[in-house]
Design a protein around this motif. Structure first.
Motif, PDB file in Angstrom:
ATOM      1  N   GLN A   1       0.830  -1.203   0.000  1.00  0.00           N
ATOM      2  CA  GLN A   1       0.000   0.000   0.000  1.00  0.00           C
ATOM      3  C   GLN A   1       0.867   1.256   0.000  1.00  0.00           C
ATOM      4  O   GLN A   1       0.570   2.235  -0.694  1.00  0.00           O
ATOM      5  CB  GLN A   1      -0.915   0.007   1.223  1.00  0.00           C
ATOM      6  N   LEU A   2       1.930   1.229   0.785  1.00  0.00           N
ATOM      7  CA  LEU A   2       2.829   2.366   0.865  1.00  0.00           C
ATOM      8  C   LEU A   2       3.475   2.653  -0.485  1.00  0.00           C
ATOM      9  O   LEU A   2       3.558   3.816  -0.914  1.00  0.00           O
ATOM     10  CB  LEU A   2       3.910   2.095   1.923  1.00  0.00           C
ATOM     11  N   GLU A   3       3.933   1.598  -1.165  1.00  0.00           N
ATOM     12  CA  GLU A   3       4.565   1.787  -2.469  1.00  0.00           C
ATOM     13  C   GLU A   3       3.574   2.350  -3.482  1.00  0.00           C
ATOM     14  O   GLU A   3       3.926   3.226  -4.291  1.00  0.00           O
ATOM     15  CB  GLU A   3       5.149   0.458  -2.947  1.00  0.00           C
ATOM     16  N   GLU A   4       2.324   1.863  -3.448  1.00  0.00           N
ATOM     17  CA  GLU A   4       1.294   2.411  -4.336  1.00  0.00           C
ATOM     18  C   GLU A   4       1.033   3.883  -4.023  1.00  0.00           C
ATOM     19  O   GLU A   4       0.880   4.714  -4.924  1.00  0.00           O
ATOM     20  CB  GLU A   4      -0.013   1.609  -4.182  1.00  0.00           C
ATOM     21  N   TYR A   5       1.004   4.210  -2.748  1.00  0.00           N
ATOM     22  CA  TYR A   5       0.757   5.588  -2.331  1.00  0.00           C
ATOM     23  C   TYR A   5       1.886   6.503  -2.806  1.00  0.00           C
ATOM     24  O   TYR A   5       1.637   7.613  -3.302  1.00  0.00           O
ATOM     25  CB  TYR A   5       0.640   5.647  -0.811  1.00  0.00           C
ATOM     26  N   MET A   6       3.136   6.048  -2.672  1.00  0.00           N
ATOM     27  CA  MET A   6       4.272   6.874  -3.093  1.00  0.00           C
ATOM     28  C   MET A   6       4.286   7.070  -4.602  1.00  0.00           C
ATOM     29  O   MET A   6       4.634   8.154  -5.092  1.00  0.00           O
ATOM     30  CB  MET A   6       5.580   6.244  -2.606  1.00  0.00           C
ATOM     31  N   ARG A   7       3.884   6.028  -5.344  1.00  0.00           N
ATOM     32  CA  ARG A   7       3.784   6.182  -6.800  1.00  0.00           C
ATOM     33  C   ARG A   7       2.688   7.181  -7.150  1.00  0.00           C
ATOM     34  O   ARG A   7       2.853   8.017  -8.042  1.00  0.00           O
ATOM     35  CB  ARG A   7       3.499   4.825  -7.465  1.00  0.00           C
ATOM     36  N   HIS A   8       1.578   7.099  -6.426  1.00  0.00           N
ATOM     37  CA  HIS A   8       0.458   8.022  -6.671  1.00  0.00           C
ATOM     38  C   HIS A   8       0.882   9.464  -6.421  1.00  0.00           C
ATOM     39  O   HIS A   8       0.502  10.382  -7.162  1.00  0.00           O
ATOM     40  CB  HIS A   8      -0.721   7.655  -5.760  1.00  0.00           C
ATOM     41  N   LYS A   9       1.696   9.675  -5.408  1.00  0.00           N
ATOM     42  CA  LYS A   9       2.175  11.020  -5.072  1.00  0.00           C
ATOM     43  C   LYS A   9       3.382  11.440  -5.911  1.00  0.00           C
ATOM     44  O   LYS A   9       3.851  12.579  -5.797  1.00  0.00           O
ATOM     45  CB  LYS A   9       2.557  11.082  -3.590  1.00  0.00           C
ATOM     46  N   GLN A  10       3.867  10.496  -6.753  1.00  0.00           N
ATOM     47  CA  GLN A  10       5.003  10.755  -7.643  1.00  0.00           C
ATOM     48  C   GLN A  10       6.235  11.238  -6.861  1.00  0.00           C
ATOM     49  O   GLN A  10       6.916  12.199  -7.236  1.00  0.00           O
ATOM     50  CB  GLN A  10       4.620  11.784  -8.724  1.00  0.00           C
ATOM     51  N   LEU A  11       6.515  10.548  -5.765  1.00  0.00           N
ATOM     52  CA  LEU A  11       7.663  10.905  -4.952  1.00  0.00           C
ATOM     53  C   LEU A  11       8.950  10.487  -5.664  1.00  0.00           C
ATOM     54  O   LEU A  11       8.994   9.444  -6.311  1.00  0.00           O
ATOM     55  CB  LEU A  11       7.588  10.218  -3.581  1.00  0.00           C
ATOM     56  N   PRO A  12      10.008  11.278  -5.539  1.00  0.00           N
ATOM     57  CA  PRO A  12      11.286  10.892  -6.155  1.00  0.00           C
ATOM     58  C   PRO A  12      11.845   9.636  -5.510  1.00  0.00           C
ATOM     59  O   PRO A  12      11.520   9.314  -4.360  1.00  0.00           O
ATOM     60  CB  PRO A  12      12.187  12.109  -5.896  1.00  0.00           C
ATOM     61  N   SER A  13      12.727   8.953  -6.234  1.00  0.00           N
ATOM     62  CA  SER A  13      13.209   7.646  -5.768  1.00  0.00           C
ATOM     63  C   SER A  13      13.960   7.747  -4.448  1.00  0.00           C
ATOM     64  O   SER A  13      13.838   6.869  -3.592  1.00  0.00           O
ATOM     65  CB  SER A  13      14.102   7.013  -6.831  1.00  0.00           C
ATOM     66  N   TYR A  14      14.748   8.812  -4.249  1.00  0.00           N
ATOM     67  CA  TYR A  14      15.509   8.917  -3.004  1.00  0.00           C
ATOM     68  C   TYR A  14      14.580   9.030  -1.808  1.00  0.00           C
ATOM     69  O   TYR A  14      14.853   8.482  -0.732  1.00  0.00           O
ATOM     70  CB  TYR A  14      16.475  10.105  -3.054  1.00  0.00           C
ATOM     71  N   MET A  15      13.452   9.729  -1.987  1.00  0.00           N
ATOM     72  CA  MET A  15      12.496   9.880  -0.885  1.00  0.00           C
ATOM     73  C   MET A  15      11.773   8.560  -0.627  1.00  0.00           C
ATOM     74  O   MET A  15      11.529   8.195   0.523  1.00  0.00           O
ATOM     75  CB  MET A  15      11.486  10.983  -1.205  1.00  0.00           C
ATOM     76  N   ARG A  16      11.453   7.837  -1.697  1.00  0.00           N
ATOM     77  CA  ARG A  16      10.829   6.519  -1.525  1.00  0.00           C
ATOM     78  C   ARG A  16      11.735   5.595  -0.720  1.00  0.00           C
ATOM     79  O   ARG A  16      11.279   4.874   0.171  1.00  0.00           O
ATOM     80  CB  ARG A  16      10.530   5.892  -2.894  1.00  0.00           C
ATOM     81  N   ASN A  17      13.018   5.606  -1.069  1.00  0.00           N
ATOM     82  CA  ASN A  17      13.968   4.739  -0.360  1.00  0.00           C
ATOM     83  C   ASN A  17      14.059   5.105   1.116  1.00  0.00           C
ATOM     84  O   ASN A  17      14.154   4.225   1.981  1.00  0.00           O
ATOM     85  CB  ASN A  17      15.344   4.830  -1.016  1.00  0.00           C
ATOM     86  N   ARG A  18      14.061   6.402   1.419  1.00  0.00           N
ATOM     87  CA  ARG A  18      14.124   6.832   2.817  1.00  0.00           C
ATOM     88  C   ARG A  18      12.885   6.365   3.587  1.00  0.00           C
ATOM     89  O   ARG A  18      12.977   5.895   4.727  1.00  0.00           O
ATOM     90  CB  ARG A  18      14.254   8.360   2.896  1.00  0.00           C
ATOM     91  N   ILE A  19      11.732   6.494   2.965  1.00  0.00           N
ATOM     92  CA  ILE A  19      10.487   6.097   3.637  1.00  0.00           C
ATOM     93  C   ILE A  19      10.450   4.593   3.856  1.00  0.00           C
ATOM     94  O   ILE A  19      10.069   4.111   4.934  1.00  0.00           O
ATOM     95  CB  ILE A  19       9.260   6.566   2.823  1.00  0.00           C
ATOM     96  N   LEU A  20      10.871   3.821   2.858  1.00  0.00           N
ATOM     97  CA  LEU A  20      10.893   2.366   2.999  1.00  0.00           C
ATOM     98  C   LEU A  20      11.912   1.934   4.064  1.00  0.00           C
ATOM     99  O   LEU A  20      11.654   1.004   4.831  1.00  0.00           O
ATOM    100  CB  LEU A  20      11.211   1.716   1.657  1.00  0.00           C
ATOM    101  N   THR A  21      13.049   2.619   4.112  1.00  0.00           N
ATOM    102  CA  THR A  21      14.047   2.326   5.147  1.00  0.00           C
ATOM    103  C   THR A  21      13.470   2.587   6.525  1.00  0.00           C
ATOM    104  O   THR A  21      13.675   1.801   7.467  1.00  0.00           O
ATOM    105  CB  THR A  21      15.308   3.193   4.934  1.00  0.00           C
ATOM    106  N   TYR A  22      12.745   3.694   6.653  1.00  0.00           N
ATOM    107  CA  TYR A  22      12.114   4.050   7.928  1.00  0.00           C
ATOM    108  C   TYR A  22      11.130   2.956   8.356  1.00  0.00           C
ATOM    109  O   TYR A  22      11.160   2.495   9.502  1.00  0.00           O
ATOM    110  CB  TYR A  22      11.388   5.379   7.780  1.00  0.00           C
ATOM    111  N   TYR A  23      10.269   2.526   7.445  1.00  0.00           N
ATOM    112  CA  TYR A  23       9.273   1.502   7.770  1.00  0.00           C
ATOM    113  C   TYR A  23       9.934   0.184   8.160  1.00  0.00           C
ATOM    114  O   TYR A  23       9.541  -0.464   9.131  1.00  0.00           O
ATOM    115  CB  TYR A  23       8.334   1.283   6.569  1.00  0.00           C
ATOM    116  N   GLU A  24      10.950  -0.196   7.394  1.00  0.00           N
ATOM    117  CA  GLU A  24      11.604  -1.486   7.668  1.00  0.00           C
ATOM    118  C   GLU A  24      12.265  -1.473   9.037  1.00  0.00           C
ATOM    119  O   GLU A  24      12.197  -2.445   9.790  1.00  0.00           O
ATOM    120  CB  GLU A  24      12.634  -1.788   6.584  1.00  0.00           C
ATOM    121  N   PHE A  25      12.909  -0.350   9.382  1.00  0.00           N
ATOM    122  CA  PHE A  25      13.572  -0.267  10.681  1.00  0.00           C
ATOM    123  C   PHE A  25      12.557  -0.213  11.815  1.00  0.00           C
ATOM    124  O   PHE A  25      12.710  -0.888  12.835  1.00  0.00           O
ATOM    125  CB  PHE A  25      14.466   0.974  10.732  1.00  0.00           C
TER     126      PHE A  25
END
Length: 224
Positions: A22-46
């Motif tokens: 769901q998070l990845e779909e949301y980030m694609r919908h918001k057209q977030l840049p790749s570096y920001m997507r990676n930071r958010i995914l890192t945050y969630y995983e940690f």
């Protein structure tokens, strides 16, 4: 077999996978840049360690006594590492620990910035941070079990004397000045003693920063 399948679909790992999708779909919908997507995914995983629990709902089902015991287990050693928190009455220690708020910082996140108002101190549960003077000189690294920012917690209307930046993904507990003062108000003698220690530490830190600035100025003059 049906029960096992259903159990798998409702497992904490499965829930985490669903939320991540769901998070990845949301980030694609918001057209977030790749570096920001990676930071958010890192945050969630940690933060969730690939397992998802409704923590607030779980804690709400426990008694106050059990919640306090869990908090004490997680944070007691962190708080006791602070020299002026040692040997506090148990009731006060419990009240302080109950005020802690957990935060996650990613690499290069600025946790506190020098010359800005401060009203919290921090305890490192896991991770590493770098401390810089006002002049930008790196002083040291702090790791698991360390703490920083206590001067702003104890001396009202003061400004940060250092900047602190996350070197790696770090889990940190924050204690706000307002909550601390409320917890320690019934112990005025203790509060006065703690404030005295904090003032001494602030004076030493200020002298060190002044010395570093003078040394920096002398080195610049020599280079000319």
């Amino acid at each position: 077999m049906i029960m096992e399948i259903n159990t798998g679909k409702t497992s904490s790992a499965h829930k985490y996978d669903a939320i991540e999708r769901q998070l990845e779909e949301y980030m694609r919908h918001k057209q977030l840049p790749s570096y920001m997507r990676n930071r958010i995914l890192t945050y969630y995983e940690f933060k969730f360690q690939k397992r998802y629990f409704r923590e607030n709902e779980i804690l709400a089902t426990l008694s106050e006594q059990l919640r306090q015991e869990m908090n004490m287990h997680a944070c007691k050693k962190l708080v006791e590492n602070v020299i002026f928190f040692r040997n506090l009455p148990l009731n006060l220690l419990v009240r302080i620990i109950s005020c802690l708020k957990i935060e996650v910082y990613l690499v290069n996140d600025v946790i506190i910035r020098a010359n800005t108002p401060g009203a919290s101190m921090y305890f490192i549960s896991t991770g590493t941070v770098a401390v810089y003077t006002k002049s930008g000189k790196e002083v040291c690294h702090l790791e698991d079990g360390a703490h920083f920012g206590e001067i702003a917690l104890l001396i009202k209307d003061t400004y940060r004397i250092a900047s602190v930046v996350a070197v790696e993904v770090s889990e940190i507990y924050r204690l706000d000045q307002r909550d601390f003062v409320k917890a320690i108000n019934p112990y005025p003698d203790l509060l006065a003693n703690i404030q005295h220690i904090a003032e001494e530490r602030m004076e030493i830190s200020t002298m060190l920063d002044d010395y570093n600035r003078r040394e920096h100025g002398i080195n610049i003059l020599r280079s000319k």
